[in-house]
Design a protein around this motif. Structure first.
Motif, PDB file in Angstrom:
ATOM      1  N   MET A   1       0.823  -1.215   0.000  1.00 37.29           N
ATOM      2  CA  MET A   1       0.000   0.000   0.000  1.00 37.29           C
ATOM      3  C   MET A   1       0.854   1.261   0.000  1.00 37.29           C
ATOM      4  O   MET A   1       0.464   2.276  -0.540  1.00 37.29           O
ATOM      5  N   GLU A   2       2.042   1.174   0.611  1.00 43.06           N
ATOM      6  CA  GLU A   2       2.908   2.344   0.687  1.00 43.06           C
ATOM      7  C   GLU A   2       3.417   2.751  -0.692  1.00 43.06           C
ATOM      8  O   GLU A   2       3.692   3.931  -0.944  1.00 43.06           O
ATOM      9  N   ASN A   3       3.574   1.783  -1.598  1.00 41.38           N
ATOM     10  CA  ASN A   3       4.172   2.046  -2.910  1.00 41.38           C
ATOM     11  C   ASN A   3       3.142   2.160  -4.031  1.00 41.38           C
ATOM     12  O   ASN A   3       3.497   2.096  -5.195  1.00 41.38           O
ATOM     13  N   ILE A   4       1.886   2.310  -3.684  1.00 38.22           N
ATOM     14  CA  ILE A   4       0.852   2.392  -4.710  1.00 38.22           C
ATOM     15  C   ILE A   4       1.056   3.659  -5.549  1.00 38.22           C
ATOM     16  O   ILE A   4       1.301   4.743  -5.032  1.00 38.22           O
ATOM     17  N   LYS A   5       1.006   3.496  -6.868  1.00 34.99           N
ATOM     18  CA  LYS A   5       1.234   4.620  -7.768  1.00 34.99           C
ATOM     19  C   LYS A   5       0.016   5.537  -7.823  1.00 34.99           C
ATOM     20  O   LYS A   5      -1.124   5.090  -7.764  1.00 34.99           O
ATOM     21  N   THR A   6       0.294   6.834  -7.954  1.00 34.85           N
ATOM     22  CA  THR A   6      -0.764   7.831  -8.126  1.00 34.85           C
ATOM     23  C   THR A   6      -0.562   8.539  -9.457  1.00 34.85           C
ATOM     24  O   THR A   6       0.446   8.326 -10.147  1.00 34.85           O
ATOM     25  N   VAL A   7      -1.472   9.409  -9.799  1.00 35.36           N
ATOM     26  CA  VAL A   7      -1.365  10.149 -11.066  1.00 35.36           C
ATOM     27  C   VAL A   7      -0.110  11.021 -11.098  1.00 35.36           C
ATOM     28  O   VAL A   7       0.370  11.375 -12.179  1.00 35.36           O
ATOM     29  N   ASN A   8       0.424  11.344  -9.936  1.00 33.33           N
ATOM     30  CA  ASN A   8       1.656  12.140  -9.901  1.00 33.33           C
ATOM     31  C   ASN A   8       2.881  11.366 -10.388  1.00 33.33           C
ATOM     32  O   ASN A   8       3.929  11.959 -10.663  1.00 33.33           O
ATOM     33  N   ASP A   9       2.745  10.054 -10.487  1.00 34.68           N
ATOM     34  CA  ASP A   9       3.855   9.219 -10.954  1.00 34.68           C
ATOM     35  C   ASP A   9       3.888   9.100 -12.473  1.00 34.68           C
ATOM     36  O   ASP A   9       4.755   8.406 -13.020  1.00 34.68           O
ATOM     37  N   PHE A  10       2.957   9.757 -13.152  1.00 33.74           N
ATOM     38  CA  PHE A  10       2.890   9.662 -14.610  1.00 33.74           C
ATOM     39  C   PHE A  10       2.847  11.046 -15.248  1.00 33.74           C
ATOM     40  O   PHE A  10       2.300  11.989 -14.679  1.00 33.74           O
ATOM     41  N   ASN A  11       3.434  11.137 -16.435  1.00 32.82           N
ATOM     42  CA  ASN A  11       3.266  12.299 -17.290  1.00 32.82           C
ATOM     43  C   ASN A  11       2.306  11.873 -18.398  1.00 32.82           C
ATOM     44  O   ASN A  11       2.597  10.953 -19.162  1.00 32.82           O
ATOM     45  N   PHE A  12       1.164  12.527 -18.480  1.00 29.53           N
ATOM     46  CA  PHE A  12       0.108  12.087 -19.389  1.00 29.53           C
ATOM     47  C   PHE A  12       0.167  12.752 -20.768  1.00 29.53           C
ATOM     48  O   PHE A  12      -0.749  12.578 -21.572  1.00 29.53           O
ATOM     49  N   LYS A  13       1.242  13.492 -21.058  1.00 30.25           N
ATOM     50  CA  LYS A  13       1.328  14.174 -22.354  1.00 30.25           C
ATOM     51  C   LYS A  13       1.228  13.176 -23.503  1.00 30.25           C
ATOM     52  O   LYS A  13       1.915  12.156 -23.534  1.00 30.25           O
ATOM     53  N   ASN A  14       0.312  13.455 -24.420  1.00 25.96           N
ATOM     54  CA  ASN A  14       0.060  12.614 -25.595  1.00 25.96           C
ATOM     55  C   ASN A  14      -0.457  11.219 -25.227  1.00 25.96           C
ATOM     56  O   ASN A  14      -0.467  10.320 -26.067  1.00 25.96           O
ATOM     57  N   LYS A  15      -0.900  11.048 -23.966  1.00 22.04           N
ATOM     58  CA  LYS A  15      -1.431   9.764 -23.520  1.00 22.04           C
ATOM     59  C   LYS A  15      -2.930   9.883 -23.254  1.00 22.04           C
ATOM     60  O   LYS A  15      -3.436  10.947 -22.890  1.00 22.04           O
ATOM     61  N   THR A  16      -3.624   8.765 -23.442  1.00 23.47           N
ATOM     62  CA  THR A  16      -5.051   8.736 -23.124  1.00 23.47           C
ATOM     63  C   THR A  16      -5.240   8.045 -21.778  1.00 23.47           C
ATOM     64  O   THR A  16      -4.859   6.877 -21.610  1.00 23.47           O
ATOM     65  N   ALA A  17      -5.805   8.771 -20.826  1.00 20.56           N
ATOM     66  CA  ALA A  17      -6.047   8.231 -19.491  1.00 20.56           C
ATOM     67  C   ALA A  17      -7.476   7.713 -19.406  1.00 20.56           C
ATOM     68  O   ALA A  17      -8.433   8.438 -19.703  1.00 20.56           O
TER      69      ALA A  17
END
Length: 403
Positions: A1-17
């Protein structure tokens, strides 16, 4: 649970979320679809805005109501479009389909910073069935999966638990989910003492496992509302016509009562006095009674002044507070004193530095009736999901992100 990824761990440029949210908000009943409580939508906006600010594309998945796998105009998400557009300050595109060539074409035409809202995911029976092929079709719609739907993360539905399997490392939680997880951590074993849990409402069967888990984690458990009467009955008390839920295993209740009596840390308290009525209506004849001796033909509809004072004293001395469930039939003015007094006490404790977490539709509704909602540390967007978390379980929607 401590290492769960959040949106801050990704750069969404040119990506579809592909963002799963919970826009299952209450609306009025006259078909104008006026939103009565926008908490869930407002709490999801920061996640959507983060993706937009990265120059990413957003495809929103949500449900609304219980259409049982069939299209129904009254359960369409179209009413969200103008509201969402107003809050995000951009046009919102809409797709009547959730899978297939039509929606895939619309997504291919999306520009960076644009948002596409899909129609109600529960129009497909495969959603609630957790169908893997349906989940695969959904997974084709995005590059990164984001779960920001805490309110349904205790459900094993396709868009919650199956879709993330197809994203391997490219999956995460949104800001709403992160806040919910952190708030629960502040209560479960990591909160400042004294820690007080207040449980009300009527559904005792959904909260037995919670009480068993919390006995060893918190300082006080306060039980009121319709939830208290089965316990009193299990102890041999007379509860008259008071609500005793569908829970019939009084031996289990007696076991819990004996368990907390034997251990020293957690103290469990029930109401001492209650306001009883001769019928279930606001204009009913009322009188005060001990919760252990309610006459036949009478029912408890609110906690009494002695109970209010006792509960409020404990709340005022607490440093961490969680509340789920009203203390009486607060919708009736004559039986609202207990619930509103508790709400006021929690607000006061929060102002004095306590951390407070409130979940469950009725509890939040009571806060909003008194305009207290902004005076609480955190409002949980998921009553059922919050209760499941209190049973010391990792929610299926969270497990799907970390596995």
């Amino acid at each position: 649970m401590e290492n769960i990824k959040t949106v801050n761990d990704f750069n969404f440029k040119n990506k579809t979320a592909l963002v799963r949210v919970d826009f299952n908000v209450p609306v009025n009943n006259n078909q104008s679809f006026q939103i009565l409580d926008d908490t869930r939508i407002m709490y999801s906006l920061p996640t959507i805005q983060k993706i937009i600010s990265d120059f990413g594309k957003v495809v929103i998945i949500s449900h609304f109501g219980r259409p049982k796998g069939k299209y129904s105009k009254i359960y369409s998400l179209r009413f969200i479009i103008s509201y969402l557009s107003d809050k995000l300050k951009i046009p919102i595109k809409f797709s009547e389909s959730c899978i297939g060539q039509s929606v895939e074409k619309k997504i291919s035409e999306l520009k960076n910073g644009e948002v596409l809202l899909l129609e109600n995911i529960r129009f497909y029976k495969e959603e609630e069935n957790g169908n893997e092929n349906f989940a695969f079709q959904l997974s084709k719609l995005g590059d990164i999966y984001v779960n920001d739907a805490f309110g349904v993360s205790h459900r094993s539905h396709a868009s919650i638990t199956m879709v993330p399997k197809f994203f391997v490392e490219k999956k995460c939680i949104g800001f709403l989910m992160k806040k919910e997880i952190q708030s629960l951590k502040k209560v479960l074993g990591k909160g400042k003492n004294p820690i007080t849990i207040l449980l009300g409402g009527a559904k005792i069967s959904s909260k037995i496992a919670i009480i068993e888990n919390l006995i060893k984690l918190v300082d006080y458990v306060l039980i009121g509302g319709g939830m208290s009467y089965p316990f009193i009955k299990a102890q041999g008390g007379k509860v008259g016509e008071s609500l005793v839920d569908e829970y019939k295993d009084l031996k289990m209740l007696q076991k819990i009562i004996e368990q907390y009596k034997k251990q020293n840390k957690t103290k469990i308290f029930f109401p001492k006095d209650v306001i009883i009525a001769d019928s279930f209506k606001d204009s009913a004849k009322t009188k005060m009674a001990s919760i252990h001796s309610i006459p036949n033909g009478w029912m408890g509809l609110d906690i009494g002044p002695k109970s209010i004072n006792h509960f409020c004293e404990i709340i005022n001395s607490s440093r961490t507070i969680l509340w789920n469930g009203p203390l009486g039939v607060f919708e009736f003015p004559n039986f609202s004193s207990g619930t509103f007094s508790i709400a006021k006490a929690i607000v006061k404790a929060t102002q004095n530095g306590a951390f407070s977490l409130v979940g469950g539709g009725d509890s939040i509704a009571a806060l909003k009736m008194r305009k207290y909602e902004t005076k609480i540390s955190c409002l949980s967007t998921g009553g059922g999901a919050m209760l499941e978390s209190l049973k010391n379980k990792i929610l299926p929607g969270i497990k799907a992100i970390i596995s």
